[in-house]
Design an enzyme around this catalytic site. Sequence first.
Site, mmCIF file in Angstrom:
data_model
loop_
_atom_site.group_PDB
_atom_site.id
_atom_site.type_symbol
_atom_site.label_atom_id
_atom_site.label_comp_id
_atom_site.label_asym_id
_atom_site.label_seq_id
_atom_site.Cartn_x
_atom_site.Cartn_y
_atom_site.Cartn_z
ATOM 1 N N LYS A 13 -0.973 -6.799 4.263
ATOM 2 C CA LYS A 13 -1.672 -5.556 3.923
ATOM 3 C C LYS A 13 -2.742 -5.827 2.877
ATOM 4 O O LYS A 13 -3.840 -5.293 2.958
ATOM 5 C CB LYS A 13 -0.685 -4.542 3.327
ATOM 6 C CG LYS A 13 -0.070 -3.595 4.301
ATOM 7 C CD LYS A 13 0.642 -2.469 3.538
ATOM 8 C CE LYS A 13 1.644 -1.768 4.401
ATOM 9 N NZ LYS A 13 2.436 -0.774 3.671
ATOM 10 N N ASP A 70 1.885 4.985 2.647
ATOM 11 C CA ASP A 70 3.132 5.126 3.384
ATOM 12 C C ASP A 70 2.734 5.406 4.829
ATOM 13 O O ASP A 70 1.815 6.178 5.085
ATOM 14 C CB ASP A 70 3.978 6.273 2.831
ATOM 15 C CG ASP A 70 5.405 6.163 3.340
ATOM 16 O OD1 ASP A 70 5.994 5.064 3.252
ATOM 17 O OD2 ASP A 70 5.951 7.164 3.855
ATOM 18 N N SER A 71 3.393 4.721 5.745
ATOM 19 C CA SER A 71 2.975 4.867 7.133
ATOM 20 C C SER A 71 4.168 4.867 8.064
ATOM 21 O O SER A 71 5.297 4.542 7.665
ATOM 22 C CB SER A 71 2.018 3.728 7.506
ATOM 23 O OG SER A 71 2.667 2.489 7.350
HETATM 24 P P1 IMP Z 1 5.313 1.022 5.381
HETATM 25 O O1 IMP Z 1 4.302 2.089 5.179
HETATM 26 O O2 IMP Z 1 4.801 -0.335 5.061
HETATM 27 O O3 IMP Z 1 6.617 1.348 4.743
HETATM 28 O O4 IMP Z 1 5.574 0.962 6.947
HETATM 29 C C1 IMP Z 1 6.483 1.789 7.571
HETATM 30 C C2 IMP Z 1 6.869 1.303 8.934
HETATM 31 O O5 IMP Z 1 6.058 1.977 9.891
HETATM 32 C C3 IMP Z 1 6.662 -0.164 9.234
HETATM 33 O O6 IMP Z 1 7.738 -0.918 8.784
HETATM 34 C C4 IMP Z 1 6.585 -0.140 10.756
HETATM 35 O O7 IMP Z 1 7.863 0.028 11.306
HETATM 36 C C5 IMP Z 1 5.833 1.154 11.012
HETATM 37 N N1 IMP Z 1 4.388 0.899 11.088
HETATM 38 C C6 IMP Z 1 3.445 1.316 10.209
HETATM 39 N N2 IMP Z 1 2.208 0.903 10.591
HETATM 40 C C7 IMP Z 1 2.390 0.197 11.734
HETATM 41 C C8 IMP Z 1 1.487 -0.498 12.594
HETATM 42 O O8 IMP Z 1 0.264 -0.580 12.380
HETATM 43 N N3 IMP Z 1 2.046 -1.114 13.652
HETATM 44 C C9 IMP Z 1 3.366 -1.074 13.915
HETATM 45 N N4 IMP Z 1 4.248 -0.449 13.151
HETATM 46 C C10 IMP Z 1 3.766 0.200 12.056
#
Ligand code: IMP
Length: 209
Positions: A13, A70-71
């Site tokens: 990231k 957060d995603s």
């Molecule tokens: P975080 O925001 O890094 O906590 O991501 C949350 C979770 O969302 C990740 O662990 C993935 O499971 C999923 N995720 C978020 N963005 C993507 C992406 O671009 N591709 C695939 N999975 C994603």
Amino acid sequence: MKRIVFATGNEGKMKEIRMILSDLGLPVVSMKEAGIHADIVEDGKSFEENADIKATAVQKLCGDIVLADDSGLEIDYLGGEPGIYSARYMGEDTSYRIKNANLIERLHGVPDEKRTARFVCAISAALPDGRVLRTRGTIEGIIGYEERGENGFGYDPIFYLPEYHCSTAELDPDTKNKLSHRGKALEAMKEKLRSVLEGEAFHEDTDCK
Ligand code: IMP
């Protein structure tokens, strides 16, 4: 010296973030590079709340401009699951092969038009004066019938983009960054930060006169 701290430990990231924010003219460092070690409980009820929680907690520790994201993946047929629990779905240590197979199974027999889904990314910037800036980016797609592609991570192999005739795991990384939820939210945040920084420069100028 002003700098931006991004509240993540994920080097992948950081690479993307540094690339997109490079023309702001401020150094962008990770929490680790800033010497901050914090275990923040993400107990918000939305992507925005979780991004706020991370950004404001780290801002209090370092005093810099702090960004956090957060995603996750929202699947309409499943009422928005896995949503904010995307990373924790079926357990944090469960492989994505298993998580993806499970989601495909839960959509068994569901036709294309009801397989709609989106990746969502919320970014918050906590500023030293207490303000919080927020942006959200999304990318729309449908859940595929099998895993496809080797690029990307997480749910990418089952996230199919009909207009590109491929999954996000089949896109090259540059194209994915341009189209992705995170890329869009980051670009929007860059413009908000630019306005704030230009405003501050203007006030510093007028103070000197
Ligand atoms: P975080 O925001 O890094 O906590 O991501 C949350 C979770 O969302 C990740 O662990 C993935 O499971 C999923 N995720 C978020 N963005 C993507 C992406 O671009 N591709 C695939 N999975 C994603």
